[in-house]
Design an enzyme around this catalytic site. Structure first.
Site, PDB file in Angstrom:
ATOM      1  N   TYR A 110     -14.261  -2.110  10.248  1.00 22.82           N
ATOM      2  CA  TYR A 110     -12.878  -1.591  10.248  1.00 22.82           C
ATOM      3  C   TYR A 110     -12.218  -1.845  11.606  1.00 22.82           C
ATOM      4  O   TYR A 110     -11.097  -2.354  11.685  1.00 22.82           O
ATOM      5  CB  TYR A 110     -12.897  -0.097   9.918  1.00 22.82           C
ATOM      6  CG  TYR A 110     -11.528   0.549   9.878  1.00 22.82           C
ATOM      7  CD1 TYR A 110     -10.710   0.406   8.759  1.00 22.82           C
ATOM      8  CD2 TYR A 110     -11.057   1.313  10.942  1.00 22.82           C
ATOM      9  CE1 TYR A 110      -9.449   1.007   8.713  1.00 22.82           C
ATOM     10  CE2 TYR A 110      -9.805   1.911  10.902  1.00 22.82           C
ATOM     11  CZ  TYR A 110      -9.007   1.759   9.786  1.00 22.82           C
ATOM     12  OH  TYR A 110      -7.759   2.351   9.744  1.00 22.82           O
ATOM     13  N   SER A 129      -4.540   0.436  13.927  1.00 19.36           N
ATOM     14  CA  SER A 129      -5.183   1.757  14.019  1.00 19.36           C
ATOM     15  C   SER A 129      -5.614   1.960  15.462  1.00 19.36           C
ATOM     16  O   SER A 129      -5.797   0.992  16.207  1.00 19.36           O
ATOM     17  CB  SER A 129      -6.429   1.772  13.121  1.00 19.36           C
ATOM     18  OG  SER A 129      -7.206   2.924  13.371  1.00 19.36           O
ATOM     19  N   ASN A 136       1.117  -2.598   5.316  1.00 21.56           N
ATOM     20  CA  ASN A 136       0.438  -1.325   5.567  1.00 21.56           C
ATOM     21  C   ASN A 136      -0.897  -1.200   4.851  1.00 21.56           C
ATOM     22  O   ASN A 136      -1.792  -0.485   5.331  1.00 21.56           O
ATOM     23  CB  ASN A 136       1.368  -0.176   5.128  1.00 21.56           C
ATOM     24  CG  ASN A 136       0.613   1.121   4.925  1.00 21.56           C
ATOM     25  OD1 ASN A 136       0.256   1.800   5.889  1.00 21.56           O
ATOM     26  ND2 ASN A 136       0.318   1.464   3.668  1.00 21.56           N
ATOM     27  N   ILE A 152       0.146   6.978   4.109  1.00 23.85           N
ATOM     28  CA  ILE A 152       1.072   6.495   5.137  1.00 23.85           C
ATOM     29  C   ILE A 152       2.108   5.533   4.551  1.00 23.85           C
ATOM     30  O   ILE A 152       3.301   5.615   4.875  1.00 23.85           O
ATOM     31  CB  ILE A 152       0.267   5.832   6.282  1.00 23.85           C
ATOM     32  CG1 ILE A 152      -0.523   6.909   7.056  1.00 23.85           C
ATOM     33  CG2 ILE A 152       1.166   5.053   7.215  1.00 23.85           C
ATOM     34  CD1 ILE A 152      -1.479   6.354   8.108  1.00 23.85           C
ATOM     35  N   LYS A 178      -8.917  -4.145  12.550  1.00 26.13           N
ATOM     36  CA  LYS A 178      -7.689  -3.588  13.129  1.00 26.13           C
ATOM     37  C   LYS A 178      -7.401  -4.177  14.512  1.00 26.13           C
ATOM     38  O   LYS A 178      -6.235  -4.337  14.897  1.00 26.13           O
ATOM     39  CB  LYS A 178      -7.777  -2.066  13.176  1.00 26.13           C
ATOM     40  CG  LYS A 178      -7.815  -1.409  11.787  1.00 26.13           C
ATOM     41  CD  LYS A 178      -6.563  -1.715  10.980  1.00 26.13           C
ATOM     42  CE  LYS A 178      -6.523  -0.944   9.663  1.00 26.13           C
ATOM     43  NZ  LYS A 178      -5.300  -1.238   8.886  1.00 26.13           N
ATOM     44  N   THR A 235      -5.309  10.020  14.225  1.00 23.85           N
ATOM     45  CA  THR A 235      -5.829  10.691  13.032  1.00 23.85           C
ATOM     46  C   THR A 235      -4.658  11.299  12.259  1.00 23.85           C
ATOM     47  O   THR A 235      -4.043  12.279  12.685  1.00 23.85           O
ATOM     48  CB  THR A 235      -6.841  11.783  13.416  1.00 23.85           C
ATOM     49  OG1 THR A 235      -6.325  12.509  14.523  1.00 23.85           O
ATOM     50  CG2 THR A 235      -8.170  11.180  13.797  1.00 23.85           C
ATOM     51  N   ILE A 236      -4.380  10.676  11.108  1.00 23.63           N
ATOM     52  CA  ILE A 236      -3.237  11.067  10.281  1.00 23.63           C
ATOM     53  C   ILE A 236      -3.782  11.707   9.005  1.00 23.63           C
ATOM     54  O   ILE A 236      -4.714  11.182   8.383  1.00 23.63           O
ATOM     55  CB  ILE A 236      -2.369   9.833   9.926  1.00 23.63           C
ATOM     56  CG1 ILE A 236      -2.023   9.028  11.198  1.00 23.63           C
ATOM     57  CG2 ILE A 236      -1.100  10.271   9.192  1.00 23.63           C
ATOM     58  CD1 ILE A 236      -1.281   9.785  12.275  1.00 23.63           C
ATOM     59  N   GLY A 243       0.836  -1.210   0.000  1.00 27.51           N
ATOM     60  CA  GLY A 243       0.000   0.000   0.000  1.00 27.51           C
ATOM     61  C   GLY A 243       0.862   1.248   0.000  1.00 27.51           C
ATOM     62  O   GLY A 243       0.537   2.253   0.639  1.00 27.51           O
ATOM     63  N   SER A 283       1.823   3.335  -2.478  1.00 27.29           N
ATOM     64  CA  SER A 283       1.715   4.405  -3.480  1.00 27.29           C
ATOM     65  C   SER A 283       1.237   5.709  -2.861  1.00 27.29           C
ATOM     66  O   SER A 283       1.568   6.784  -3.353  1.00 27.29           O
ATOM     67  CB  SER A 283       0.752   3.977  -4.601  1.00 27.29           C
ATOM     68  OG  SER A 283       1.361   2.962  -5.368  1.00 27.29           O
TER      69      SER A 283
HETATM   70  N1  LIG Z   1      -5.054   7.946   7.824  1.00 27.70           N
HETATM   71  C1  LIG Z   1      -5.309   7.632   9.071  1.00 27.70           C
HETATM   72  O1  LIG Z   1      -5.689   8.483   9.876  1.00 27.70           O
HETATM   73  C2  LIG Z   1      -5.124   6.204   9.551  1.00 27.70           C
HETATM   74  C3  LIG Z   1      -5.327   5.969  10.910  1.00 27.70           C
HETATM   75  C4  LIG Z   1      -5.156   4.692  11.401  1.00 27.70           C
HETATM   76  C5  LIG Z   1      -4.751   3.670  10.554  1.00 27.70           C
HETATM   77  N2  LIG Z   1      -4.563   3.906   9.231  1.00 27.70           N
HETATM   78  C6  LIG Z   1      -4.138   2.785   8.401  1.00 27.70           C
HETATM   79  O2  LIG Z   1      -2.959   3.125   7.703  1.00 27.70           O
HETATM   80  C7  LIG Z   1      -2.912   2.391   6.476  1.00 27.70           C
HETATM   81  C8  LIG Z   1      -2.689   3.364   5.330  1.00 27.70           C
HETATM   82  O3  LIG Z   1      -3.781   4.286   5.292  1.00 27.70           O
HETATM   83  P1  LIG Z   1      -3.691   5.680   4.538  1.00 27.70           P
HETATM   84  O4  LIG Z   1      -4.351   6.662   5.391  1.00 27.70           O
HETATM   85  O5  LIG Z   1      -2.325   5.916   4.055  1.00 27.70           O
HETATM   86  O6  LIG Z   1      -4.677   5.356   3.319  1.00 27.70           O
HETATM   87  P2  LIG Z   1      -4.524   5.602   1.745  1.00 27.70           P
HETATM   88  O7  LIG Z   1      -5.840   5.235   1.176  1.00 27.70           O
HETATM   89  O8  LIG Z   1      -3.925   6.936   1.481  1.00 27.70           O
HETATM   90  O9  LIG Z   1      -3.454   4.507   1.336  1.00 27.70           O
HETATM   91  C9  LIG Z   1      -3.776   3.134   1.331  1.00 27.70           C
HETATM   92  C10 LIG Z   1      -3.058   2.476   0.169  1.00 27.70           C
HETATM   93  O10 LIG Z   1      -3.405   1.086   0.190  1.00 27.70           O
HETATM   94  C11 LIG Z   1      -3.638   0.694  -1.147  1.00 27.70           C
HETATM   95  N3  LIG Z   1      -4.500  -0.479  -1.239  1.00 27.70           N
HETATM   96  C12 LIG Z   1      -5.853  -0.543  -1.113  1.00 27.70           C
HETATM   97  N4  LIG Z   1      -6.272  -1.809  -1.318  1.00 27.70           N
HETATM   98  C13 LIG Z   1      -5.156  -2.551  -1.587  1.00 27.70           C
HETATM   99  C14 LIG Z   1      -4.933  -3.920  -1.889  1.00 27.70           C
HETATM  100  N5  LIG Z   1      -5.944  -4.801  -1.991  1.00 27.70           N
HETATM  101  N6  LIG Z   1      -3.658  -4.332  -2.097  1.00 27.70           N
HETATM  102  C15 LIG Z   1      -2.619  -3.468  -2.015  1.00 27.70           C
HETATM  103  N7  LIG Z   1      -2.768  -2.150  -1.741  1.00 27.70           N
HETATM  104  C16 LIG Z   1      -4.032  -1.703  -1.532  1.00 27.70           C
HETATM  105  C17 LIG Z   1      -4.278   1.913  -1.807  1.00 27.70           C
HETATM  106  O11 LIG Z   1      -4.150   1.841  -3.227  1.00 27.70           O
HETATM  107  C18 LIG Z   1      -3.504   3.052  -1.173  1.00 27.70           C
HETATM  108  O12 LIG Z   1      -2.369   3.425  -1.939  1.00 27.70           O
HETATM  109  C19 LIG Z   1      -4.225   1.621   6.376  1.00 27.70           C
HETATM  110  O13 LIG Z   1      -4.011   0.296   6.825  1.00 27.70           O
HETATM  111  C20 LIG Z   1      -5.138   2.382   7.321  1.00 27.70           C
HETATM  112  O14 LIG Z   1      -6.160   1.569   7.833  1.00 27.70           O
HETATM  113  C21 LIG Z   1      -4.751   5.170   8.706  1.00 27.70           C
END
Ligand SMILES: NC(=O)c1ccc[n+]([C@@H]2O[C@H](COP(=O)([O-])OP(=O)(O)OC[C@H]3O[C@@H](n4cnc5c(N)ncnc54)[C@H](O)[C@@H]3O)[C@@H](O)[C@H]2O)c1
Length: 256
Positions: A160, A147, A94, A19, A164, A192-193, A14, A16
């Protein structure tokens, strides 16, 4: 920036966007020897150049391997690609998604799609990484993305949060299973990111300002701050840390 990942080959799923992208970039800035970044698409959700290009510009060898983590064989192929650099030292599971339709009445199809990415995908990736680490006799580090939603519940994120919470117990259980081989497994629990996921997730996006006000540090986190936490867990600085869920949330879950 630092050299704490000096000599390590790091694989991030993940990667691209958001996070995952920051984890990969930060790993390069913390001295990783090579990066393998993976995702279902190479285009960053927030725009800009692909992650692999940005890392190559830092002078670190990088491969992009298209991987849908919900498919076991694709995780195996992703880890196999690390052999070119001598094998994976740090594997970061991730990739994760949220749903438009989460809650007590989450539809079956959405529930299964979320579990396929957030739980199956994390387990398949960790299994593939552990298999290669064992075969190469590496005392590697596996980091699973959880998370704050895996530590406390919320009615708007029933599926969700369940996924997690499962990731956190997966990290603890895998830490026990793989510890005798010297392989460490930890989880990171972001608060919260500021990413596209946060800004577009129904229910969560509207709550972001409220979360910010309740956070002791009074701000959202930056993806790079999760990248730094992952770099610590991937590095030898955390050599006696395993089975841990590290909150990186500005203190949000420390208070009511
Ligand atoms: N943003 C937040 O506040 C937050 C908080 C807690 C946890 N998280 C966790 O952090 C991680 C990243 O989240 P983010 O905020 O960067 O989200 P994001 O949507 O910006 O990035 C997630 C990435 O995962 C990829 N993805 C989706 N389905 C996929 C699959 N089947 N195979 C491979 N890649 C796949 C997407 O293409 C994307 O690039 C996640 O696991 C999310 O649950 C995020």
């Amino acid at each position: 920036m630092s050299n704490i990942l000096n000599g390590k080959v790091v694989v991030v799923t993940g990667a691209s966007s958001g996070i995952g992208r920051a984890i990969a970039l930060r790993a390069a800035e913390h001295g990783a020897r090579a990066l393998i970044v993976s995702d279902v698409t190479e285009t960053p959700r927030e725009g800009g150049e692909p992650t692999a290009e940005a890392i190559r510009a830092l002078g670190v060898p990088t491969l992009f391997v298209k991987t849908d983590v919900s498919k076991r064989a694709e995780n195996d192929a992703l880890v196999a690609a690390a052999a070119e650099f001598g094998g994976v030292d740090v594997f970061v599971a991730n990739a994760g998604i949220t749903l438009r339709t989460d809650g007590a009445e989450v539809p079956e199809e959405d529930y299964r799609r979320l579990m396929a990415v957030n739980l199956d995908g994390v387990l398949f990736g960790a299994q593939a990484a552990a298999r290669q680490m064992k075969a190469k006799g590496k005392a590697g580090s596996i980091v699973l993305m959880a998370s704050m939603g895996g530590l406390v519940g919320a009615g708007i994120t029933v599926a969700y949060s369940t996924s997690k919470g499962g990731v956190i117990l997966m990290a603890k259980s895998l830490a026990d299973a793989l510890g005798p081989d010297g392989i460490r497994v930890n989880a990171v629990a972001p608060g919260t990111i500021d990413t596209v996921l946060l800004r577009t997730a129904p229910g969560i996006a509207e709550s972001a300002e409220g979360f910010r006000q309740r956070t002791p540090l009074r701000r959202l986190g930056q993806p790079s701050e999760i990248g730094d936490a992952v770099a610590y867990l991937g590095s030898d600085l955390s050599s006696y840390v395993t089975g841990h869920a590290l909150s990186v949330d500005g203190g949000l879950l420390a208070v009511i």
